[in-house]
Design a protein around this motif. Structure first.
Motif, PDB file in Angstrom:
ATOM      1  N   ILE A  56       0.872  -1.207   0.008  1.00 39.38           N
ATOM      2  CA  ILE A  56      -0.031  -0.032   0.025  1.00 39.38           C
ATOM      3  C   ILE A  56       0.835   1.268   0.083  1.00 39.38           C
ATOM      4  N   GLU A  57       1.492   1.425  -1.257  1.00 37.60           N
ATOM      5  CA  GLU A  57       2.324   2.693  -1.174  1.00 37.60           C
ATOM      6  C   GLU A  57       2.088   3.597  -2.612  1.00 37.60           C
ATOM      7  N   TYR A  58       0.908   3.225  -3.324  1.00 33.40           N
ATOM      8  CA  TYR A  58       1.048   3.711  -4.830  1.00 33.40           C
ATOM      9  C   TYR A  58      -0.386   4.494  -4.932  1.00 33.40           C
ATOM     10  N   GLN A  59       0.002   5.342  -5.915  1.00 31.86           N
ATOM     11  CA  GLN A  59      -1.351   6.265  -6.516  1.00 31.86           C
ATOM     12  C   GLN A  59      -2.486   5.313  -6.853  1.00 31.86           C
ATOM     13  N   ASP A  60      -3.728   5.887  -7.132  1.00 34.97           N
ATOM     14  CA  ASP A  60      -4.616   4.899  -7.516  1.00 34.97           C
ATOM     15  C   ASP A  60      -4.398   4.033  -8.389  1.00 34.97           C
ATOM     16  N   ILE A  61      -4.665   2.638  -8.208  1.00 35.50           N
ATOM     17  CA  ILE A  61      -4.652   1.749  -9.067  1.00 35.50           C
ATOM     18  C   ILE A  61      -5.853   1.175  -9.907  1.00 35.50           C
ATOM     19  N   LEU A  62      -5.849   1.741 -11.146  1.00 40.52           N
ATOM     20  CA  LEU A  62      -7.035   1.761 -12.123  1.00 40.52           C
ATOM     21  C   LEU A  62      -6.562   0.828 -13.123  1.00 40.52           C
ATOM     22  N   PHE A  63      -7.670  -0.276 -13.169  1.00 44.37           N
ATOM     23  CA  PHE A  63      -7.538  -1.191 -14.198  1.00 44.37           C
ATOM     24  C   PHE A  63      -8.123  -0.997 -15.482  1.00 44.37           C
ATOM     25  N   HIS A  64      -7.604  -1.405 -16.537  1.00 40.36           N
ATOM     26  CA  HIS A  64      -8.129  -1.421 -17.644  1.00 40.36           C
ATOM     27  C   HIS A  64      -7.589  -2.605 -18.622  1.00 40.36           C
ATOM     28  N   GLU A  65      -8.743  -3.306 -18.994  1.00 38.45           N
ATOM     29  CA  GLU A  65      -8.588  -4.587 -19.928  1.00 38.45           C
ATOM     30  C   GLU A  65      -7.789  -5.482 -18.954  1.00 38.45           C
ATOM     31  N   GLY A  66      -7.940  -5.583 -17.831  1.00 38.52           N
ATOM     32  CA  GLY A  66      -7.184  -6.564 -16.813  1.00 38.52           C
ATOM     33  C   GLY A  66      -5.831  -6.179 -16.323  1.00 38.52           C
ATOM     34  N   LYS A  67      -5.462  -5.079 -16.560  1.00 36.36           N
ATOM     35  CA  LYS A  67      -4.183  -4.487 -16.069  1.00 36.36           C
ATOM     36  C   LYS A  67      -4.267  -3.135 -15.501  1.00 36.36           C
ATOM     37  N   ALA A  68      -3.070  -2.925 -14.418  1.00 32.82           N
ATOM     38  CA  ALA A  68      -3.346  -1.481 -13.932  1.00 32.82           C
ATOM     39  C   ALA A  68      -1.632  -1.124 -13.947  1.00 32.82           C
ATOM     40  N   LEU A  69      -1.359   0.167 -13.845  1.00 29.04           N
ATOM     41  CA  LEU A  69       0.001   0.691 -13.768  1.00 29.04           C
ATOM     42  C   LEU A  69       0.048   0.826 -12.173  1.00 29.04           C
ATOM     43  N   LEU A  70       1.133   0.918 -11.886  1.00 27.77           N
ATOM     44  CA  LEU A  70       1.731   1.120 -10.152  1.00 27.77           C
ATOM     45  C   LEU A  70       2.521   2.105 -10.288  1.00 27.77           C
ATOM     46  N   THR A  71       2.164   3.327  -9.967  1.00 24.52           N
ATOM     47  CA  THR A  71       2.617   4.704 -10.067  1.00 24.52           C
ATOM     48  C   THR A  71       2.709   5.235  -8.673  1.00 24.52           C
ATOM     49  N   LYS A  72       3.877   6.021  -8.494  1.00 20.32           N
ATOM     50  CA  LYS A  72       4.343   6.826  -7.558  1.00 20.32           C
ATOM     51  C   LYS A  72       4.843   8.370  -7.847  1.00 20.32           C
ATOM     52  N   ASP A  73       3.944   9.308  -7.726  1.00 23.31           N
ATOM     53  CA  ASP A  73       4.321  10.556  -8.076  1.00 23.31           C
ATOM     54  C   ASP A  73       4.330  10.772  -9.884  1.00 23.31           C
ATOM     55  N   GLY A  74       3.493   9.942 -10.153  1.00 24.76           N
ATOM     56  CA  GLY A  74       3.417   9.896 -11.736  1.00 24.76           C
ATOM     57  C   GLY A  74       4.330   9.061 -12.316  1.00 24.76           C
ATOM     58  N   PHE A  75       5.553   8.346 -11.689  1.00 26.83           N
ATOM     59  CA  PHE A  75       6.327   7.704 -12.168  1.00 26.83           C
ATOM     60  C   PHE A  75       6.021   6.147 -12.180  1.00 26.83           C
ATOM     61  N   ILE A  76       6.195   5.457 -13.106  1.00 30.16           N
ATOM     62  CA  ILE A  76       5.564   3.908 -13.277  1.00 30.16           C
ATOM     63  C   ILE A  76       6.661   3.115 -12.634  1.00 30.16           C
ATOM     64  N   HIS A  77       6.231   2.333 -11.766  1.00 34.95           N
ATOM     65  CA  HIS A  77       6.973   1.562 -11.052  1.00 34.95           C
ATOM     66  C   HIS A  77       6.831  -0.002 -11.237  1.00 34.95           C
ATOM     67  N   GLY A  78       5.580  -0.112 -11.967  1.00 36.20           N
ATOM     68  CA  GLY A  78       5.444  -1.593 -12.324  1.00 36.20           C
ATOM     69  C   GLY A  78       3.814  -1.599 -12.884  1.00 36.20           C
ATOM     70  N   ILE A  79       3.581  -3.077 -13.203  1.00 39.86           N
ATOM     71  CA  ILE A  79       2.178  -3.171 -13.572  1.00 39.86           C
ATOM     72  C   ILE A  79       1.657  -4.375 -12.953  1.00 39.86           C
ATOM     73  N   VAL A  80       0.358  -4.423 -12.507  1.00 44.97           N
ATOM     74  CA  VAL A  80      -0.287  -5.547 -11.874  1.00 44.97           C
ATOM     75  C   VAL A  80      -1.357  -6.054 -12.695  1.00 44.97           C
ATOM     76  N   ASP A  81      -1.538  -7.435 -12.836  1.00 44.77           N
ATOM     77  CA  ASP A  81      -2.709  -7.787 -13.622  1.00 44.77           C
ATOM     78  C   ASP A  81      -3.903  -8.173 -12.717  1.00 44.77           C
ATOM     79  N   SER A  82      -5.044  -8.478 -13.284  1.00 49.62           N
ATOM     80  CA  SER A  82      -6.263  -9.011 -12.582  1.00 49.62           C
ATOM     81  C   SER A  82      -6.038 -10.216 -11.622  1.00 49.62           C
ATOM     82  N   LEU A  83      -5.020 -10.922 -11.817  1.00 44.92           N
ATOM     83  CA  LEU A  83      -4.714 -11.942 -11.019  1.00 44.92           C
ATOM     84  C   LEU A  83      -3.809 -11.905 -10.003  1.00 44.92           C
TER      85      LEU A  83
END
Length: 213
Positions: A56-83
């Protein structure tokens, strides 16, 4: 002894409350036994047993077509999928503030200039005339862009106006009027001019025609 007993009882109670998820400010079911949770200004993902899947350290996690970006201050730290599977990046790219999803396998990144990276963090190398990719450290070179939809996207420079590229970075169309802004799919169109490649699906053509009526 009585005070110690009461203290242990209270600790056990609050631990149980926390384990049940009541310590979170918000909890949203995102499917597959996973929940997006919010604590203060930060978001993460837990499973149905309250195990932390994404810290629990990221900006809002917004899923689209089963995947979401993991961001902090706008920078992309990773991707998480629906599983709940994650793929982490070096935080070197900022996501476009208007397009915070993965579109057709690509993410729009940059600040003053814009470009695309794929889901592995690799930049899209542009093959359009007058452009060249500067390598991984500088994948951005457009003044404005739109997301990919069914293999095509619109890109813009002040010098040459709008043109269309595919996911290989190859140019397909260049519009004569630099003020014309054309998007693919269910996106905003600034003017009532439409140009679609012959390979665009009938679904896209029908959707875009409805927007122009």
């Amino acid at each position: 002894m009585r005070k110690i007993f009461l203290s242990l009882l209270l600790i056990g109670y609050f631990s149980a409350v926390y384990a049940q998820g009541f310590a979170y400010d918000d909890k949203t079911d995102v499917g597959n036994g996973l929940y997006k949770v919010k604590s203060g200004d930060y978001y993460g993902i837990i499973d149905k047993n309250d195990n932390v899947i994404v810290s629990i350290e990221y900006q809002d996690i917004l899923f689209h077509e089963g995947k979401a970006l993991l961001t902090k201050d706008g920078f992309i730290h990773g991707i998480v999928d629906s599983l709940g599977a994650t793929k982490m990046f070096d935080a070197e790219y900022k996501v476009h503030p208007k397009y915070r999803y993965i579109y057709d396998g690509y993410i729009i990144v940059g600040e003053d200039k814009w470009g695309y990276i794929d889901e592995n963090g690799n930049p899209l190398r542009i093959k359009a005339k007058g452009f060249f990719s500067l390598g991984k450290k500088s994948p951005t070179q457009f003044d404005d862009v739109a997301p990919f939809v069914e293999n095509f996207a619109a890109v813009y420079t002040h010098k040459d106006g709008w043109r269309h590229i595919d996911k290989e970075g190859t140019e397909h169309y260049k519009l004569r009027d630099k003020k014309v802004k054309v998007f693919f799919g269910l996106l905003f169109i600034r003017v009532n001019v439409l140009l679609l490649p012959m390979t665009a699906s009938n679904n896209i053509k029908n959707q875009m025609t409805e927007h122009l009526l």
